[in-house]
Design an enzyme around this catalytic site. Structure first.
Site, PDB file in Angstrom:
ATOM      1  N   PHE A 130     -12.279 -21.583   3.173  1.00 33.46           N
ATOM      2  CA  PHE A 130     -12.429 -21.992   4.567  1.00 33.46           C
ATOM      3  C   PHE A 130     -13.860 -21.734   5.050  1.00 33.46           C
ATOM      4  O   PHE A 130     -14.204 -20.643   5.469  1.00 33.46           O
ATOM      5  CB  PHE A 130     -11.431 -21.238   5.447  1.00 33.46           C
ATOM      6  CG  PHE A 130     -10.006 -21.542   5.096  1.00 33.46           C
ATOM      7  CD1 PHE A 130      -9.377 -22.670   5.600  1.00 33.46           C
ATOM      8  CD2 PHE A 130      -9.292 -20.709   4.239  1.00 33.46           C
ATOM      9  CE1 PHE A 130      -8.063 -22.953   5.280  1.00 33.46           C
ATOM     10  CE2 PHE A 130      -7.972 -20.987   3.910  1.00 33.46           C
ATOM     11  CZ  PHE A 130      -7.359 -22.121   4.426  1.00 33.46           C
TER      12      PHE A 130
ATOM     13  N   TYR B  22      -2.590  -8.749  16.313  1.00 34.29           N
ATOM     14  CA  TYR B  22      -2.449  -7.773  15.223  1.00 34.29           C
ATOM     15  C   TYR B  22      -3.449  -6.629  15.391  1.00 34.29           C
ATOM     16  O   TYR B  22      -3.075  -5.452  15.405  1.00 34.29           O
ATOM     17  CB  TYR B  22      -2.643  -8.443  13.860  1.00 34.29           C
ATOM     18  CG  TYR B  22      -2.823  -7.449  12.746  1.00 34.29           C
ATOM     19  CD1 TYR B  22      -1.835  -6.522  12.441  1.00 34.29           C
ATOM     20  CD2 TYR B  22      -4.007  -7.421  11.997  1.00 34.29           C
ATOM     21  CE1 TYR B  22      -2.006  -5.588  11.429  1.00 34.29           C
ATOM     22  CE2 TYR B  22      -4.184  -6.488  10.986  1.00 34.29           C
ATOM     23  CZ  TYR B  22      -3.190  -5.577  10.710  1.00 34.29           C
ATOM     24  OH  TYR B  22      -3.368  -4.641   9.707  1.00 34.29           O
TER      25      TYR B  22
ATOM     26  N   LYS C 196      -2.737  -2.511  16.520  1.00 37.02           N
ATOM     27  CA  LYS C 196      -3.180  -1.322  15.788  1.00 37.02           C
ATOM     28  C   LYS C 196      -4.051  -0.424  16.672  1.00 37.02           C
ATOM     29  O   LYS C 196      -3.943   0.810  16.630  1.00 37.02           O
ATOM     30  CB  LYS C 196      -3.947  -1.746  14.540  1.00 37.02           C
ATOM     31  CG  LYS C 196      -3.084  -2.358  13.445  1.00 37.02           C
ATOM     32  CD  LYS C 196      -2.265  -1.310  12.728  1.00 37.02           C
ATOM     33  CE  LYS C 196      -1.622  -1.859  11.467  1.00 37.02           C
ATOM     34  NZ  LYS C 196      -0.995  -0.824  10.644  1.00 37.02           N
TER      35      LYS C 196
ATOM     36  N   ILE D 176       0.833  -1.204   0.000  1.00 37.70           N
ATOM     37  CA  ILE D 176       0.000   0.000   0.000  1.00 37.70           C
ATOM     38  C   ILE D 176       0.868   1.256   0.000  1.00 37.70           C
ATOM     39  O   ILE D 176       0.601   2.219  -0.728  1.00 37.70           O
ATOM     40  CB  ILE D 176      -0.965  -0.019   1.197  1.00 37.70           C
ATOM     41  CG1 ILE D 176      -1.904  -1.226   1.086  1.00 37.70           C
ATOM     42  CG2 ILE D 176      -1.783   1.270   1.265  1.00 37.70           C
ATOM     43  CD1 ILE D 176      -2.760  -1.479   2.313  1.00 37.70           C
TER      44      ILE D 176
ATOM     45  N   LEU E 184      -6.759 -13.151  -0.587  1.00 36.05           N
ATOM     46  CA  LEU E 184      -7.576 -14.024  -1.434  1.00 36.05           C
ATOM     47  C   LEU E 184      -7.357 -13.786  -2.921  1.00 36.05           C
ATOM     48  O   LEU E 184      -7.118 -14.745  -3.677  1.00 36.05           O
ATOM     49  CB  LEU E 184      -9.059 -13.835  -1.088  1.00 36.05           C
ATOM     50  CG  LEU E 184     -10.039 -14.667  -1.914  1.00 36.05           C
ATOM     51  CD1 LEU E 184      -9.802 -16.154  -1.705  1.00 36.05           C
ATOM     52  CD2 LEU E 184     -11.482 -14.295  -1.559  1.00 36.05           C
TER      53      LEU E 184
ATOM     54  N   LEU F 109      12.797  -2.990   4.403  1.00 34.39           N
ATOM     55  CA  LEU F 109      12.716  -3.985   3.320  1.00 34.39           C
ATOM     56  C   LEU F 109      12.515  -5.408   3.845  1.00 34.39           C
ATOM     57  O   LEU F 109      12.801  -6.373   3.138  1.00 34.39           O
ATOM     58  CB  LEU F 109      13.949  -3.922   2.404  1.00 34.39           C
ATOM     59  CG  LEU F 109      14.177  -2.578   1.701  1.00 34.39           C
ATOM     60  CD1 LEU F 109      15.418  -2.646   0.810  1.00 34.39           C
ATOM     61  CD2 LEU F 109      12.957  -2.173   0.867  1.00 34.39           C
TER      62      LEU F 109
END
Length: 323
Positions: A206, A139, A143, A11, A188, A31
């Site tokens: 799934f 995760y 955030k 992004i 996906l 990186l």
């Protein structure tokens, strides 16, 4: 000068492509998951780690930074469950280091790349910014912790910031110069396209027993360039002083099931996918769709590329890769 942290990632690199058209840009990236080839040649590049105070201070000493856009984070939900320390160190502690250096250098404009994972498993069909934030994995919690840090810094140190909660970013740059390249790939659309290119034997779906029209999970997909344009509007608002503090969802407001995404990929590529239907994964909500009316009302932002365009742009990118 605008600092883009994580500007070599998927992004971030698309944002830099747009940003260099109007601003001077410096990219800081270690990186670890980004790619140097993805960084626009018009941007200055510094390789280094966000958690390294010396490196971050060097960037602020070398360049006259006016604002920061922050994309640098680990983002694999499953990995965050297995190794939460990695996520709290890289996402939370490193961001605190960045905010500290910004404060020391009197830089107070910040755009933060957040996530729909902060909402956890909401019970509403359309998720707006007032939906309770109850993340269910490290995760998402990492955030949300950063969002809370930003609020505290705003209260005590006059930080001006915009939080952008993404839903599912997808697609590639219109010229196919850059696109989605993760190792391992967990998203996906690229997984489907790689299978259609013969790079994977099959696609695993799934769960087929969710409370959705076709039994598979529904998600909200947004083209990465549309996503980048939301960041440009947020940055513009901060630079011009029309935004002090804001949180926005970024999504289409339309959900597509896993089966619908597979069918769209088959239609765009004129190929047939090899699909395996397997058991649900733990922690997958049945439906995650954004209500993005707030950013439309405040900044005039809306998505311009539909799901067919998203898949077509991704196919243009993936079909040119050698893997």
């Amino acid at each position: 000068m605008i600092l883009v942290v994580g500007g070599a990632g998927y992004i971030g690199s698309h944002l830099v492509k747009e940003l260099v058209k109007t601003q001077e840009v410096v990219v800081l990236d270690n990186l670890s998951t980004g790619h140097l080839w993805a960084v626009d040649s018009k941007a200055n590049f510094v390789q280094g780690d966000l958690g390294d105070s010396v490196t971050v201070q060097h960037v602020f000493n070398t360049f006259q930074i006016d604002a920061v856009l922050h994309f640098a984070a680990f983002s694999l939900v499953g990995e965050s469950v297995l190794d939460p320390m990695k996520y709290y160190e890289n996402n939370v502690v490193a961001t605190l280091n960045l905010l500290k250096v910004m404060k020391e250098n009197n830089v107070n404009k910040f755009v933060f790349s957040s996530t729909a994972a902060t909402y956890g498993m909401p019970s509403v069909d359309l998720i707006d910014e007032q939906t309770p934030t109850l993340p269910i994995n490290p995760y998402g919690r990492s955030k949300l912790m950063i969002e809370q840090m930003l609020a505290d810094f705003a209260e005590s140190y006059q930080l001006n910031y915009v939080v952008l909660r993404y839903f599912n970013a997808a697609g590639a740059y219109e010229t196919a110069e850059i696109g989605e390249s993760h190792h391992p790939e967990t998203h996906l659309i690229p997984i489907i396209l790689q299978q259609l290119l013969g790079k994977r034997e099959s696609i695993s779906v799934f769960g087929t027993d969710y409370d959705t029209p076709d039994g598979t999970c529904i998600r909200d997909y947004i083209h990465v360039t549309d996503l980048a344009k939301a960041h440009l509007l947020a940055l513009e608002g901060l630079l011009h002083g029309t935004i002090k503090i804001a949180t926005y969802n970024l999504g289409n407001g339309n959900g597509y099931s896993v089966k619908e995404i597979i069918e769209t990929c088959e239609r765009v590529t004129e190929k047939r996918a090899n699909v395996n239907y397997v058991e649900r994964r733990a922690g997958d909500p049945a439906k995650l769709v954004a209500n993005a009316e707030k950013i439309y009302k405040d900044l005039g932002w809306k998505t311009l590329i539909d799901i067919g365009g998203i898949v077509k742009s991704a196919w243009n990118w993936h079909s040119k890769q050698s893997y």
